[in-house]
Design an enzyme around this catalytic site. Structure first.
Site, short mmCIF file in Angstrom:
data_model
loop_
_atom_site.label_atom_id
_atom_site.label_comp_id
_atom_site.label_asym_id
_atom_site.label_seq_id
_atom_site.Cartn_x
_atom_site.Cartn_y
_atom_site.Cartn_z
N ASP A 222 21.56 -19.07 25.95
CA ASP A 222 22.81 -19.09 25.43
C ASP A 222 23.48 -20.16 25.34
O ASP A 222 24.73 -20.55 25.53
CB ASP A 222 23.46 -18.07 26.72
CG ASP A 222 23.33 -18.77 28.24
OD1 ASP A 222 22.58 -19.92 27.97
OD2 ASP A 222 23.18 -18.17 28.86
N GLU B 14 15.10 -13.95 26.20
CA GLU B 14 16.12 -13.64 26.97
C GLU B 14 17.53 -12.85 26.57
O GLU B 14 18.38 -13.66 26.68
CB GLU B 14 16.50 -15.17 27.90
CG GLU B 14 17.10 -14.84 29.21
CD GLU B 14 17.49 -16.12 29.79
OE1 GLU B 14 18.45 -16.89 29.63
OE2 GLU B 14 16.56 -16.80 30.73
N GLU C 188 28.69 -19.49 27.75
CA GLU C 188 27.68 -18.85 27.57
C GLU C 188 27.63 -17.31 27.48
O GLU C 188 26.85 -16.72 26.41
CB GLU C 188 26.49 -19.16 28.62
CG GLU C 188 26.01 -20.57 28.69
CD GLU C 188 27.20 -21.39 29.46
OE1 GLU C 188 28.17 -21.13 29.86
OE2 GLU C 188 26.78 -22.82 29.45
N HIS D 277 26.04 -27.30 37.63
CA HIS D 277 26.53 -28.02 36.30
C HIS D 277 27.56 -27.21 35.45
O HIS D 277 27.87 -27.33 34.66
CB HIS D 277 25.16 -28.24 35.53
CG HIS D 277 24.50 -26.83 35.06
ND1 HIS D 277 24.96 -26.30 33.92
CD2 HIS D 277 23.63 -26.45 35.39
CE1 HIS D 277 24.04 -25.51 33.67
NE2 HIS D 277 23.24 -25.19 34.76
#
Ligand code: UD1
Ligand code: UDP
Length: 374
Positions: free
Chosen positions: A99, A121, A135, A216
């Site tokens: 993503d 994924e 994302e 992060h």
């Protein structure tokens, strides 16, 4: 070369590299394919750490990382440069993972050339376009374009079917992160020096329980990061604990963490670890505190409880299996949940059970077989 299917695998960040190196290894060993690799280098050091250990030499390296890059600047550069690589390579299929901006732009550039996209994924959804940001929307864009959706779990496959994706294009393959973890664990078993660099920290914190931390997420910048730092500060006051925190190279993360946590006795703020050393950290940690996606998948496989410092997760499988818990970014809640696990043996034991809801380590081979038939 003719007759072989030409696959262009595109990635740019650390987690994509970790989750795609097993696939690249299998593709390279399979005569049915002509495997080409393009890295955007949206990350630089953190990407190179993975390329080095996995022995992957990209055919194209766009070297696009800029310090503190903006999403629009990065996305514009990605689209332009990835398109040129596709024009030169003329792949039969493009493979993207997850993503990130690189994956999203790779899918769009392929779509503009009518090259089919395989999404590794596929189908992760939090249901909230601001968590994780950006994302969640990146995945939806890729999901709208992909012709082959490699869903890690049945939950992810279901999410795609709910969005009216053609069920025949959805396959549950498991997550290649488990392939990566098995591969790196076997390497460390054979060559223990690959993960020996934490020895000094292990000596420094001998007798203490170690909490591994990573953080992060862009949506946590500002208030969220401050709260995470203050939770860690409070946990570090306990003499029985030590925090090992490899700090992401994003300057928005480093500024806060260095200022709030630098110089504390019980906190080792260290540079990003290469994958073997991170696997070692997972092995020696009592508990992981993280907002990372990949760590949520790896820790359950190793029976390490994870407290997820996010408001939502698109990876509910760890929570359902009982090895992960969503604790948000409220400092009091993070401290309380961590202390509950540390001080209540039964609560800890209930979470510290190895579960592998994300795969069996054979995902890359499954995906490659799918690519051979499409
Ligand atoms: C990116 C992805 C995110 C993924 C994360 C994994 C997007 C929008 N974000 O976030 O989905 O979860 O990677 O870590 O695609 N930097 C370095 N060296 C590096 C890497 C980063 O200095 O090796 C610094 C640079 O200043 C760079 C900044 O970090 O500008 C941000 O990098 P970027 O890739 O834009 O976003 P991340 O926050 O890393
Ligand atoms: N990781 C690593 N070194 C570190 C921190 C993390 O190798 O210092 C690995 C970790 O094992 C996982 C991946 O990086 O496979 C997670 O990457 P990150 O948290 O940057 O991104 P996300 O998974 O949240 O997209």
């Amino acid at each position: 070369m003719s007759g072989r299917k030409r696959i262009l695998t595109i990635f740019g960040t650390r987690p994509e590299a970790i989750k795609l190196f097993p696939l690249v290894h299998v593709l390279e060993a399979d005569e049915r394919f002509d495997s080409r690799v393009c890295v955007s280098a949206q990350h630089r050091t953190m990407l190179d750490q993975v390329l080095d250990i996995a022995g992957i030499v990209p055919d194209h390296d766009l070297d696009l990382m800029q310090p503190d890059q903006t999403l629009d600047g990065l996305t514009a550069a990605l689209l332009t440069h990835l398109g040129k690589v596709m024009d030169a390579e003329r792949p039969d299929w493009v493979v993207v993972q997850g993503d990130t901006a690189t994956a999203m732009a790779g899918a769009i550039a392929a779509y503009y050339r009518k090259v089919p996209v395989a999404h590794v994924e596929a189908g992760l959804r939090s249901g909230n376009i601001h968590h994780p940001w950006p994302e969640e929307v990146n995945r939806k864009i890729i999901g709208a374009i992909a012709a082959l959706h490699c869903a890690p779990t049945e939950t992810a496959a279901r999410a795609l079917r709910r969005e009216n994706v053609d069920p025949a294009a959805i396959h549950v393959t498991g997550n290649t992160v488990i392939d990566a973890l098995h591969w790196i664990s076997a390497r460390i078993e054979r060559e223990s020096q690959l993960a020996a660099g934490l020895a000094e920290i292990e000596r420094r914190f001998a007798g203490k329980r170690i909490i591994g931390v990573t953080s992060h997420r862009r949506e946590n910048f500002g208030e969220g990061m401050e709260a995470i730092a203050s939770a860690i500060r409070r946990l570090a006051e306990r003499p029985d604990l030590a925090i090992v925190f490899p700090v992401h190279l994003n300057p928005n993360v480093r500024a806060v963490m260095n200022e709030r946590l630098g110089g504390l006795d019980n906190v080792a703020l260290i540079e990003p670890l290469d994958y073997p050393h991170f696997a070692r950290l997972l092995a020696i940690a009592t508990l992981m505190l993280t907002d990372s996606g990949g760590v949520q998948e790896e820790a359950p496989a190793l029976g390490k409880p994870v407290l997820v410092m996010r408001e939502t997760t698109e990876r509910p499988e760890g929570v359902e299996a009982g090895t992960a818990r969503l604790v948000g970014t409220d400092a009091n809640r993070i401290v309380a949940e961590a202390e509950r696990l540390l001080d209540d043996e039964a609560a800890y034991a209930a979470m510290a059970r190895a579960h592998n809801p994300f795969g069996d380590g054979q995902s890359a081979a499954r995906i490659v077989d799918l690519l051979a038939t499409v």
